[in-house]
Enzyme design. Structure first.
Site, PDB file in Angstrom:
ATOM      1  N   ASN A   9      71.589  37.059 146.558  1.00 31.03           N
ATOM      2  CA  ASN A   9      71.195  38.464 146.690  1.00 31.03           C
ATOM      3  C   ASN A   9      69.673  38.501 146.587  1.00 31.03           C
ATOM      4  OD1 ASN A   9      70.700  41.181 146.397  1.00 31.03           O
ATOM      5  ND2 ASN A   9      71.753  41.385 144.414  1.00 31.03           N
ATOM      6  N   TRP A  10      69.032  38.672 147.736  1.00 31.09           N
ATOM      7  CA  TRP A  10      67.562  38.580 147.745  1.00 31.09           C
ATOM      8  C   TRP A  10      66.891  39.856 147.250  1.00 31.09           C
ATOM      9  CZ3 TRP A  10      66.123  35.677 152.982  1.00 31.09           C
ATOM     10  CH2 TRP A  10      66.755  34.424 152.975  1.00 31.09           C
ATOM     11  N   LYS A  11      67.693  40.896 147.072  1.00 28.95           N
ATOM     12  CA  LYS A  11      67.173  42.190 146.570  1.00 28.95           C
ATOM     13  C   LYS A  11      65.972  42.641 147.410  1.00 28.95           C
ATOM     14  CE  LYS A  11      69.110  41.161 142.077  1.00 28.95           C
ATOM     15  NZ  LYS A  11      69.089  41.351 140.632  1.00 28.95           N
ATOM     16  N   HIS A  95      76.403  47.290 143.180  1.00 25.50           N
ATOM     17  CA  HIS A  95      75.525  46.492 142.312  1.00 25.50           C
ATOM     18  C   HIS A  95      74.996  47.379 141.181  1.00 25.50           C
ATOM     19  CE1 HIS A  95      72.149  44.132 140.894  1.00 25.50           C
ATOM     20  NE2 HIS A  95      72.750  43.091 141.417  1.00 25.50           N
ATOM     21  N   GLU A  97      72.184  47.693 139.951  1.00 24.13           N
ATOM     22  CA  GLU A  97      70.912  48.362 140.242  1.00 24.13           C
ATOM     23  C   GLU A  97      71.152  49.627 141.065  1.00 24.13           C
ATOM     24  OE1 GLU A  97      68.989  44.814 141.650  1.00 24.13           O
ATOM     25  OE2 GLU A  97      69.061  44.047 139.611  1.00 24.13           O
ATOM     26  N   GLU A 167      79.159  41.035 136.882  1.00 24.99           N
ATOM     27  CA  GLU A 167      77.735  40.890 136.578  1.00 24.99           C
ATOM     28  C   GLU A 167      77.385  41.711 135.335  1.00 24.99           C
ATOM     29  OE1 GLU A 167      75.371  39.557 140.212  1.00 24.99           O
ATOM     30  OE2 GLU A 167      75.421  41.724 140.291  1.00 24.99           O
ATOM     31  N   GLY A 173      68.702  39.246 135.757  1.00 23.86           N
ATOM     32  CA  GLY A 173      67.251  39.160 135.808  1.00 23.86           C
ATOM     33  C   GLY A 173      66.596  38.983 134.448  1.00 23.86           C
ATOM     34  N   SER A 213      71.590  35.778 135.923  1.00 19.74           N
ATOM     35  CA  SER A 213      70.792  34.625 135.488  1.00 19.74           C
ATOM     36  C   SER A 213      71.506  33.291 135.680  1.00 19.74           C
ATOM     37  CB  SER A 213      70.328  34.792 134.039  1.00 19.74           C
ATOM     38  OG  SER A 213      69.505  35.942 133.924  1.00 19.74           O
ATOM     39  N   GLY A 234      70.612  36.141 142.020  1.00 20.77           N
ATOM     40  CA  GLY A 234      69.413  36.899 142.335  1.00 20.77           C
ATOM     41  C   GLY A 234      68.190  35.998 142.352  1.00 20.77           C
ATOM     42  N   GLY A 235      67.489  35.931 141.241  1.00 23.71           N
ATOM     43  CA  GLY A 235      66.226  35.194 141.166  1.00 23.71           C
ATOM     44  C   GLY A 235      66.288  33.773 141.708  1.00 23.71           C
TER      45      GLY A 235
HETATM   46  P1  PGA Z   1      69.874  37.359 138.731  1.00 20.80           P
HETATM   47  O1  PGA Z   1      70.536  38.564 139.590  1.00 20.80           O
HETATM   48  O2  PGA Z   1      70.501  36.082 139.198  1.00 20.80           O
HETATM   49  O3  PGA Z   1      68.397  37.435 139.038  1.00 20.80           O
HETATM   50  O4  PGA Z   1      70.170  37.653 137.296  1.00 20.80           O
HETATM   51  C1  PGA Z   1      71.886  38.545 139.912  1.00 20.80           C
HETATM   52  C2  PGA Z   1      72.254  39.808 140.655  1.00 20.80           C
HETATM   53  O5  PGA Z   1      71.731  40.887 140.326  1.00 20.80           O
HETATM   54  O6  PGA Z   1      73.067  39.789 141.602  1.00 20.80           O
END
Ligand code: PGA
Length: 252
Positions: A9-11, A95, A97, A167, A173, A213, A234-235
């Site tokens: 997930n490149w956000k 998600h 977010e 999640e 994050g 994470s 994500g990251g």
């Molecule tokens: P993260 O994000 O790996 O940076 O914690 C995961 C996500 O939000 O899908």
């Protein structure tokens, strides 16, 4: 046996050019992997370009959200046919977010899930509790509410085509992943709930990813657990080396 899935997930990261560069690197790093489903979810503007680059590889494309309406006066929104036209097979829905910053509710999640399924996209339905909810002993109740809300009204044939991502919000994050035991406990409870909503064989075949994470150095421990079928990353999805490390950890 459930095939593992690793989805990046490149956000809201990377321009079109930067996305294309990463897609090229990923093609070399993981483009030939067949024993894990590898999916990347760039930003909307980069989808088409990334798709043209990964077409000759095994990497598949997803988007980070979509609207449930077909088309029309919905400024800022993107529809299923735009995503399919850009090469998407998957779409992340619900998600945290989106839930936290953009008023996503179980009801809007459910509408999006239904539309995605109706149009042949695979929803990656995200669920998970905040730190406050966990500390208040509400993890199972919150996750159950997200699952019931997201799956509301789905037939078992539709439900069987979904992917779930657990999640925990406090792990996203933050560098503070859930331990394999913590994640396994919630994944098992989700599977049990799905068995009660549908049946054991559906629950047994549905993939439940962990997100929050996940990194190359903790991926194997998480992915070794019985009910953890992959990761939403994500990251660590933003560089080819770390994403590859996670894909490798998922291989049988
Ligand atoms: P993260 O994000 O790996 O940076 O914690 C995961 C996500 O939000 O899908």
């Amino acid at each position: 046996m459930r095939k593992k899935m690793i989805a990046g997930n490149w956000k809201m990261n990377k321009t079109i050019g930067e996305s294309a560069a990463l897609a090229e690197e990923l093609k070399t790093a993981v483009g030939g992997v067949e024993d894990v489903d590898v999916v990347i979810c760039p930003s909307y503007p980069a989808l088409d370009r990334v798709h043209s680059l990964i077409q000759s590889s095994k990497i598949r494309l997803g988007a980070q959200d979509m609207h449930w309406e077909e088309q029309g006066a919905f400024t800022g929104k993107v529809s299923w046919d735009m995503l399919k036209d850009a090469g998407c097979e998957f779409v992340i829905i619900g998600h945290s977010e989106q839930r936290t910053y953009f008023h996503e509710t179980n009801e809007t999640v459910n509408r999006k899930v239904k539309k995605a399924l109706e149009k042949g996209l695979t929803p990656i339905l995200c669920v998970g509790e905040t730190l406050e909810e966990r500390e208040g002993g509400k993890t199972e109740a919150v996750v159950e509410d997200h699952i019931r809300g997201g799956f509301a009204g789905l037939t078992s044939a539709e439900a069987a085509r979904c992917v779930v991502a657990y999640e925990p919000v406090w792990a996203i994050g933050t560098g503070k992943n859930a331990t394999p035991e913590q994640a396994q406990e919630v994944h098992a409870s989700i599977r049990k709930l799905l068995a009660s909503l549908y049946d054991a064989s559906l629950a047994d075949s549905l993939r439940i990813l962990y997100g929050g994470s996940m990194k190359p150095d903790n991926a194997f421990g998480l992915l070794s657990k019985a009910d953890i079928d992959g990761g939403l990353i994500g990251g660590a999805a933003l560089t080819a080396a770390s994403f590859r490390g996670i894909v490798e950890a998922a291989r049988p």
